[in-house]
Design a protein around this motif. Structure first.
Motif, PDB file in Angstrom:
ATOM      1  N   GLU A  69      -7.940   4.174   5.380  1.00 39.73           N
ATOM      2  CA  GLU A  69      -7.997   5.182   4.316  1.00 39.73           C
ATOM      3  C   GLU A  69      -9.458   5.599   4.103  1.00 39.73           C
ATOM      4  OE1 GLU A  69      -6.575   3.746   0.520  1.00 39.73           O
ATOM      5  OE2 GLU A  69      -5.045   5.291   0.449  1.00 39.73           O
TER       6      GLU A  69
ATOM      7  N   TRP B 198       1.095   9.240   5.993  1.00 41.19           N
ATOM      8  CA  TRP B 198       0.605   7.990   5.418  1.00 41.19           C
ATOM      9  C   TRP B 198      -0.393   7.383   6.392  1.00 41.19           C
ATOM     10  CZ3 TRP B 198       1.636   3.562   8.338  1.00 41.19           C
ATOM     11  CH2 TRP B 198       2.674   3.645   9.261  1.00 41.19           C
TER      12      TRP B 198
ATOM     13  N   HIS C   3       0.833  -1.214   0.000  1.00 44.47           N
ATOM     14  CA  HIS C   3       0.000   0.000   0.000  1.00 44.47           C
ATOM     15  C   HIS C   3       0.868   1.266   0.000  1.00 44.47           C
ATOM     16  CE1 HIS C   3      -2.883   2.978   1.412  1.00 44.47           C
ATOM     17  NE2 HIS C   3      -2.275   3.077   2.578  1.00 44.47           N
TER      18      HIS C   3
END
Ligand SMILES: CC(C)(COP(=O)(O)OP(=O)(O)OC[C@H]1O[C@@H](n2cnc3c(N)ncnc32)[C@H](O)[C@@H]1OP(=O)(O)O)[C@@H](O)C(=O)NCCC(=O)NCCS
Length: 236
Positions: free
Chosen positions: A123, A117, A50
């Protein structure tokens, strides 16, 4: 290269004043502790695919516990020295590590670069926007002149974070991202200045929900004008 300007440099904010712990509505942003090393190892290994496209450091994963411990100890000492504030993003309710961010020395002379991140499964929940709002408030309210975010031109999810927060797009800077022996890559740079923070539609809600604490757990004043007030207090 210009020589240092003592008049301007004397006003440079003290980077060691960045809080050691920042709490937001859903998150805790804090420097890593040695005891985080195993969690960092597991989370980075699980999210390697990812992260690796835009975070080239992820190529080193999976790493051993000792390698992660060394990394975390390095982050910790840089943080304590006020040289680079690398932070984990932890879920405020569970304490789980869900991402990484920080206030890094960047291209801007009087500001910080913010990097970020988030793990794949978190997400799309607005957690990164929440972290970037908090770090922008902290840096700019403590008297730093600018926050910068830069990303690869094709990193549209990253760009959406700063567009959402009203950062200004400064443009594409060629060959401005260097990593190891890779060929240099272009980045798009976005900035936010103190007046733009204060004019944003999110500053009031962020101010109401964000709290900073120093290394002894004492609250850090993040109110508007805090920097001027503390400079006046410390005048001889
Ligand atoms: C880039 C990256 C950090 C963006 O993460 P993200 O989760 O998309 O960003 P946010 O946390 O701000 O979430 C935004 C999304 O949450 C939604 N959201 C939900 N609640 C929200 C809230 N309270 N506030 C803002 N957005 C919210 C938004 O609508 C948006 O959804 P969308 O993606 O469907 O449009 C992530 O994709 C990532 O880690 N990528 C790999 C590493 C990387 O590229 N890092 C950046 C290098 S420059």
């Amino acid at each position: 290269m210009c020589p240092p300007n003592p008049t301007v440099d004397a006003k440079k904010p003290d980077p060691t004043r960045i809080p050691h712990r920042i709490e937001t509505q859903r998150l805790v942003l804090r420097c890593y502790e040695p005891t985080d090393a195993e969690t960092v190892r597991v989370v980075c290994a699980a999210n390697r695919e990812h992260l690796v496209e835009f975070m080239p450091w992820a190529r080193a994963d999976p790493q051993t516990l000792d390698e992660k411990l060394e990394l975390v100890l390095g982050f910790r000492s840089q943080y304590d020295a006020g040289k680079n504030h690398i932070m984990g993003i932890f879920d405020g309710a569970t304490g789980a590590l869900v991402g990484g961010t920080g206030l890094h020395p960047g291209a801007a002379r009087f500001g910080f670069e913010i990097g970020y991140w988030i793990i794949a499964e978190r997400e799309g929940q607005g957690l990164v926007s929440e972290a970037v709002r908090a770090l922008s408030l902290v840096a700019l309210r403590l008297g730093h002149g600018m926050v910068t975010v830069r990303m690869a031109p094709e990193n549209t999810r990253s760009e959406a974070v700063v567009e959402r927060l009203g950062f200004r797009r400064e443009g594409l800077v060629r060959n401005s991202f260097l990593f190891g022996d890779d060929p240099p890559r272009d980045t798009v740079q976005f900035t936010l200045l103190p007046a733009e923070l204060e004019a944003s539609d999110w500053v009031a809600a962020t101010e109401a929900s964000v709290r900073g604490f120093d290394a002894l757990g004492r609250p850090v004043d993040l109110s508007r004008g805090a920097e001027q007030a503390s400079s006046a207090d410390s005048s001889p």
